[in-house]
Design an enzyme around this catalytic site. Structure first.
Site, short mmCIF file in Angstrom:
data_model
loop_
_atom_site.label_atom_id
_atom_site.label_comp_id
_atom_site.label_asym_id
_atom_site.label_seq_id
_atom_site.Cartn_x
_atom_site.Cartn_y
_atom_site.Cartn_z
CG HIS A 120 -3.99 -1.39 -15.13
ND1 HIS A 120 -3.07 -2.07 -13.89
CD2 HIS A 120 -3.36 -0.62 -16.00
CE1 HIS A 120 -1.93 -1.40 -14.34
NE2 HIS A 120 -1.86 -0.77 -15.45
CB VAL A 125 -9.55 -4.74 -12.14
CG1 VAL A 125 -8.51 -4.26 -13.11
CG2 VAL A 125 -9.17 -5.82 -11.01
CG ASP A 126 -10.87 -2.52 -6.21
OD1 ASP A 126 -11.33 -1.40 -5.84
OD2 ASP A 126 -9.95 -2.88 -5.54
CG ASN A 167 4.06 0.22 -0.43
OD1 ASN A 167 4.38 -0.80 0.15
ND2 ASN A 167 3.89 0.36 -1.80
#
Ligand code: BJW
Ligand code: ZN
Length: 257
Positions: free
Chosen positions: A136, A120-121, A230
């Site tokens: 999102h 959400v940044d 990751n």
């Protein structure tokens, strides 16, 4: 052979293996005309933003059902807004890192490129990414619970708290909480990109949250090469063609050039 020689030979073999993985990943990305990328909180960790499920993750400190559901907001909108206001103030201090920048460079040279993020940044945009899908929502958008009007609000800290719409209705954060549907147009575009991709790159996500976690699996079924970057092994590692373990800000610039 001494213990030290044995250790050196193991380290040497491991770094040769990582080196050949990097070369392979770079070759796959260089050859692909259609690339899709899914990012998660891990890509922004090196910019100083906390992840959700890691050692210092937000969900280690707070229960998601207390903060990231409609029920929690209905119970206590001020508390939820205080949490989001704090996160907005942390985000406002952060800048994109080499991982975000490498993906923006990949977009610039790829024929058909889709970047979908669960974050959400706005760090991908700040790094220069143009064609973005926010699955999102965004920490910087607010939506009226009465009239449905959505707007960008960059004010930090927010005043008043909770913020109100011009219609007098209570505003809520423009993010997707548990139990809520993802924005339809964005999800449809993400599914299409996953199905069409020759290479699907998954960066810094635990691959636990659906439906986003289903996207790389769809790409796999449609014949894409799926690569993961990751720090650790994830739910996806067992089925991905390649898992590169390390920091996104260090690995992405090596595989994108
Ligand atoms: C690095 C690194 C470095 C670190 N370099 N790597 C069973 C029960 C109840 C619900 C469900 C269920 N099964 C499925 C569900 C549905 C639910 C779900 O998936 N739950 C699971 C947790 C089980 N999903 C939903 O509810 C979704 N909606 C839905 O399904 O709707 C259906 C519907 C249809 C029609 C009508 C109505 C409904 C919505 C999901 C919304 C998720 N929202 C959040 C909060 C957003 C707002 C906010 O920020 O406050 O989104 S939760 C949180 O998780 C956030 C993230 O986007 C999302 C994913 O997290 P992410 O990005 O993967 O982060 P982490 O922390 O998990 O992982 C970070 C990774 O990075 C780690 O692997 C590290 O190793 C790595 N890393 N540093 C590289 N430097
Ligand atoms: Zn309104």
């Amino acid at each position: 052979m001494t213990l030290a020689q044995l250790a050196n030979s193991i380290i040497g073999r491991m770094s040769r293996e990582v080196g050949s993985q990097i070369a392979q990943a770079r070759a796959w990305l260089a050859a692909a005309r259609r690339i899709a990328v899914l990012t998660g909180a891990g890509i922004s960790a090196e910019s100083g933003l906390p992840t959700f499920r890691g050692t210092n993750g937000l969900w280690r400190q707070y229960r998601p059902e207390d903060l990231a559901t409609q029920q929690a907001f209905a119970r206590n909108p001020k508390l939820i807004w205080e949490w989001y206001d704090w996160r907005r103030s942390v985000h406002a201090q952060c800048a994109p890192n080499d991982g975000h920048r490498a993906l923006a460079a990949l977009e610039a040279r790829c024929e058909q490129f889709t970047l979908m993020t669960q974050n959400v940044d706005n760090l991908h945009e700040s790094a220069g990414s143009k064609k973005m899908i926010h699955l999102h929502g965004s920490l910087w958008s607010v939506r009226c619970t009465r009239c449905g009007r959505e707007q960008v609000n960059m004010q930090v800290p927010l005043e008043p708290l909770p913020p109100l719409c011009e219609c007098g209705g209570l505003q809520r954060p423009g993010v997707v909480w548990f139990g809520e549907a993802l924005p339809e147009r964005e999800l449809r575009a993400a599914v299409a990109a996953a199905r069409e991709a020759e290479v699907f790159l998954v960066v810094g996500t635990s691959s636990l949250v659906y439906p986003a976690a289903a996207l790389p699996r769809m790409a796999l079924e449609c014949g894409a090469r799926v690569m993961e970057v990751n720090l650790d092994a994830t739910e996806l590692s067992a089925v991905a063609h390649m898992s590169l373990h390390g920091k996104a800000g260090e690995i992405l610039p090596q595989i994108i050039c």
